[in-house]
Enzyme design. Structure first.
Site, PDB file in Angstrom:
ATOM      1  N   THR A  57      -4.804  21.987   9.113  1.00  0.00           N
ATOM      2  CA  THR A  57      -3.531  21.748   8.440  1.00  0.00           C
ATOM      3  C   THR A  57      -2.517  21.623   9.567  1.00  0.00           C
ATOM      4  O   THR A  57      -2.667  22.287  10.603  1.00  0.00           O
ATOM      5  CB  THR A  57      -3.140  22.905   7.496  1.00  0.00           C
ATOM      6  N   HIS A  58      -1.531  20.783   9.398  1.00  0.00           N
ATOM      7  CA  HIS A  58      -0.547  20.506  10.460  1.00  0.00           C
ATOM      8  C   HIS A  58      -1.237  20.035  11.741  1.00  0.00           C
ATOM      9  O   HIS A  58      -0.703  20.222  12.823  1.00  0.00           O
ATOM     10  CB  HIS A  58       0.306  21.745  10.764  1.00  0.00           C
ATOM     11  N   LYS A  73     -12.642   1.736  29.197  1.00  0.00           N
ATOM     12  CA  LYS A  73     -12.102   1.915  27.853  1.00  0.00           C
ATOM     13  C   LYS A  73     -13.030   1.429  26.747  1.00  0.00           C
ATOM     14  O   LYS A  73     -13.688   0.411  26.862  1.00  0.00           O
ATOM     15  CB  LYS A  73     -10.767   1.172  27.705  1.00  0.00           C
ATOM     16  N   GLU A  94      -7.134   1.025  14.415  1.00  0.00           N
ATOM     17  CA  GLU A  94      -5.704   0.870  14.700  1.00  0.00           C
ATOM     18  C   GLU A  94      -5.106  -0.299  13.928  1.00  0.00           C
ATOM     19  O   GLU A  94      -4.004  -0.210  13.381  1.00  0.00           O
ATOM     20  CB  GLU A  94      -5.487   0.639  16.195  1.00  0.00           C
ATOM     21  N   LYS A 117       3.239 -15.826  -4.176  1.00  0.00           N
ATOM     22  CA  LYS A 117       1.865 -16.160  -3.767  1.00  0.00           C
ATOM     23  C   LYS A 117       1.466 -15.799  -2.351  1.00  0.00           C
ATOM     24  O   LYS A 117       0.390 -15.234  -2.133  1.00  0.00           O
ATOM     25  CB  LYS A 117       1.614 -17.645  -4.008  1.00  0.00           C
ATOM     26  N   SER A 134     -11.075  -3.056  27.286  1.00  0.00           N
ATOM     27  CA  SER A 134      -9.745  -3.304  27.819  1.00  0.00           C
ATOM     28  C   SER A 134      -9.857  -4.381  28.876  1.00  0.00           C
ATOM     29  O   SER A 134     -10.856  -4.467  29.585  1.00  0.00           O
ATOM     30  CB  SER A 134      -9.197  -2.013  28.428  1.00  0.00           C
ATOM     31  N   SER A 154       4.672 -25.901  -2.629  1.00  0.00           N
ATOM     32  CA  SER A 154       3.823 -24.710  -2.501  1.00  0.00           C
ATOM     33  C   SER A 154       2.358 -25.088  -2.294  1.00  0.00           C
ATOM     34  O   SER A 154       1.498 -24.226  -2.217  1.00  0.00           O
ATOM     35  CB  SER A 154       3.955 -23.836  -3.761  1.00  0.00           C
ATOM     36  N   ASN A 203     -12.119   1.096  22.878  1.00  0.00           N
ATOM     37  CA  ASN A 203     -10.956   1.311  22.013  1.00  0.00           C
ATOM     38  C   ASN A 203     -11.280   1.162  20.523  1.00  0.00           C
ATOM     39  O   ASN A 203     -12.017   0.267  20.138  1.00  0.00           O
ATOM     40  CB  ASN A 203      -9.849   0.320  22.375  1.00  0.00           C
ATOM     41  N   GLN A 251       7.677 -18.468  -7.596  1.00  0.00           N
ATOM     42  CA  GLN A 251       6.716 -19.161  -6.743  1.00  0.00           C
ATOM     43  C   GLN A 251       6.471 -18.364  -5.457  1.00  0.00           C
ATOM     44  O   GLN A 251       5.431 -18.508  -4.821  1.00  0.00           O
ATOM     45  CB  GLN A 251       7.258 -20.552  -6.415  1.00  0.00           C
ATOM     46  N   TYR A 255      11.053 -17.991 -17.020  1.00  0.00           N
ATOM     47  CA  TYR A 255      10.558 -18.408 -15.710  1.00  0.00           C
ATOM     48  C   TYR A 255      11.723 -18.763 -14.784  1.00  0.00           C
ATOM     49  O   TYR A 255      12.703 -19.367 -15.203  1.00  0.00           O
ATOM     50  CB  TYR A 255       9.625 -19.627 -15.839  1.00  0.00           C
ATOM     51  N   ASN A 288       4.568 -23.520 -16.372  1.00  0.00           N
ATOM     52  CA  ASN A 288       4.949 -22.104 -16.390  1.00  0.00           C
ATOM     53  C   ASN A 288       3.842 -21.210 -16.955  1.00  0.00           C
ATOM     54  O   ASN A 288       3.555 -20.146 -16.403  1.00  0.00           O
ATOM     55  CB  ASN A 288       6.249 -21.907 -17.180  1.00  0.00           C
TER      56      ASN A 288
HETATM   57  N1  ARG Z   1       4.630 -23.877  -8.313  1.00  0.00           N
HETATM   58  C1  ARG Z   1       5.234 -23.176  -9.394  1.00  0.00           C
HETATM   59  C2  ARG Z   1       5.048 -21.672  -9.229  1.00  0.00           C
HETATM   60  O1  ARG Z   1       4.244 -21.275  -8.483  1.00  0.00           O
HETATM   61  C3  ARG Z   1       4.600 -23.586 -10.684  1.00  0.00           C
HETATM   62  C4  ARG Z   1       5.513 -23.524 -11.842  1.00  0.00           C
HETATM   63  C5  ARG Z   1       6.611 -24.486 -11.681  1.00  0.00           C
HETATM   64  N2  ARG Z   1       7.403 -24.575 -12.845  1.00  0.00           N
HETATM   65  C6  ARG Z   1       8.568 -25.170 -12.820  1.00  0.00           C
HETATM   66  N3  ARG Z   1       9.197 -25.228 -13.942  1.00  0.00           N
HETATM   67  N4  ARG Z   1       9.060 -25.693 -11.733  1.00  0.00           N
HETATM   68  O2  ARG Z   1       5.717 -20.894  -9.817  1.00  0.00           O
END
Ligand code: ARG
Length: 459
Positions: free
Chosen positions: A154-155, A282, A289, A324, A276, A22, A284, A321, A316, A109
């Protein structure tokens, strides 16, 4: 070999390393991660779990790692999975065995839960400031055009005349509820999870209240299993942001309509419109949008998060993960959308003569003429029928109510007199002098109240 691979006989397959890593996105948590580690090291020393001297070295090294990251010299390693492992590995590289003491009484965790809470808290604080900026821009435009009249819809059919400022103040109200929702969600985000360990708490005499104070949390979590697996604060953030984006998409839609030749109510500034590649004429409203479109993505991020958490057993799970990427996307999108809207709104021009004309055309005063008859003793339902027939008659003749002669009026009700022509968009608006209504007096009060709110008073 990876520091966590001691119970294994070989390294993970490259495909697994790539799949589980990650670091490419959670590196955005570096500041929160280091702040959390610094507070943790100080707490460990204060409680006599590590020495003051060791804590000092750890804190100094963490501070210099933060500088390395900010100066771009830090090398993020994919084989170290996440931001926590990357920073810890660098710490050990810098100060050796002392660095290995930092992770005492802690798990990734509770560490990742802490980092995310710190990040969400900062994001909410920034969003509130920015939303107030947008409210303020709406107020500026409302005040500068406080006498302009437009048709209320309205509408998407012309319904009754309103003050343009009244229409804009409706968006002020929506954004005010958003600010309140963000503030409220902040309360539940503002809870320190550190000290929960992997899931069951930690077997050291940690001082969680100290950690909370150091890191600016007003409360500590009350159940370690919940603390490491609670992502409600992210879901709430996504939900609150989704509602705000929904509001902005409504404003976007109006700006798109209003800036069209068909409406012609406003002109967007050149700096907030695009051309455009094929049609030279144009201009825009792409910003509006795109905001409308991005709202879909933000809803998607909320749905993803709800689905990630659905039916997860305590405590956990690595599924978390996946909280994110969508979250960061949501933060970036709301911040950039509010920023660009603030500029777009503050630079738009209102074409008062066009909105005024639109508010005067057709049969928009039919309700007011029904109220006119009510004033002469006709029950409202009956007045409504009379006016309905008169509108039908006018439409058949290709006229508007304004064009009808007094005789034509009188043929539908003898109660109509010459003063029927005194009913105008202005009198229609002025008559709606109830709290929350569109009468100038009411709107003036609302403008004053709104200004007080953005200036920080009771908002
Ligand atoms: N990268 C993990 C997350 O975002 C961190 C926690 C990982 N914990 C584990 N026991 N593998 O959740």
């Amino acid at each position: 070999m990876n520091p966590m691979r001691d119970r294994f006989t070989k390294d993970v397959d490259k495909s697994v390393e790539k799949y589980t890593s990650s670091i490419s996105y959670d590196k955005r948590l570096y500041k929160q991660d280091i702040a959390g580690s610094i507070a943790h090291a100080r707490m460990l020393a204060k409680q006599g779990i590590i020495s003051e001297k060791d804590a000092e070295r750890i804190v100094m090294a963490l501070t210099s790692i933060r500088d390395e990251i900010e100066q771009g010299s830090f090398v993020f390693r994919d084989d170290l999975e996440d931001i926590h492992m990357n920073i810890e590995a660098r710490l050990i590289e810098k100060i050796g065995d002392v660095g290995r003491k930092l992770h005492t009484a802690r798990s990734r965790n509770d560490q990742v839960a802490l980092d995310m809470r710190l990040f969400v808290k900062e994001a909410i604080t920034q969003i509130i400031v920015d939303l107030k900026g947008l409210q303020s821009a709406l107020l500026d435009v409302a005040e500068a055009n406080r006498d302009e009249i437009m048709p209320g819809y309205t509408h998407l059919q012309r319904a009754q005349p309103v003050l343009f400022a009244h229409h804009l103040l409706a968006y002020f109200e929506m954004l005010q509820r958003d600010v309140e929702r963000f503030r409220d969600s902040l309360k539940r985000t503002d809870v320190l999870p550190l000290g929960s360990g992997a899931l069951a708490g930690v077997p050291y005499p940690v001082d969680r209240d100290f950690l909370a104070r150091e890191l600016g949390f007003s409360r500590i979590s009350q159940n370690s299993m919940d603390a490491v697996s609670d992502r409600d604060f992210i879901i709430e953030f996504q939900a609150t942001t989704s509602i705000t984006m929904m509001h902005l998409s409504r404003l976007a839609e109006e700006l798109v309509l209003w800036s069209s030749a068909e409406f012609g109510f406003i002109e967007l500034d050149d700096a907030y419109t695009t051309g455009s590649s094929i049609m030279p004429q144009k201009k825009n409203p792409d910003v509006a949008e795109l905001a409308r479109g991005k709202t879909g993505r933000i809803y998607g991020n909320l749905m993803a998060m709800l689905t990630i958490m659905k039916a997860l057993p305590l405590s956990y799970n690595r599924d978390m993960q996946e909280d994110k990427e969508g979250f960061f996307d949501t933060v970036d999108t709301i911040l950039s959308t509010v920023e660009v809207f603030t500029g777009m709104v503050s630079t738009l021009t209102v074409k008062g003569e066009v909105t005024r004309r639109a508010a005067d055309e057709g049969c928009i005063l039919a309700t007011d003429l029904a109220d006119y008859l009510v004033g002469k003793g006709v029950p409202f339902r009956e007045a409504h029928v009379i006016m309905g027939r008169l509108v039908h008659y006018a439409v058949e003749k290709g006229k508007t109510l304004r064009d009808l002669s007094l005789d034509e009026y009188k043929s539908s009700s003898h109660l109509f007199e010459e003063d029927v022509y005194n009913v105008t968009a202005e009198t229609s608006i002025a008559a709606r002098n109830v709290p929350g209504g569109t009468a100038p007096e009411q709107v003036a009060q609302q403008l004053t109240r709104a200004r007080k709110i953005v200036q920080g008073g009771d908002g």
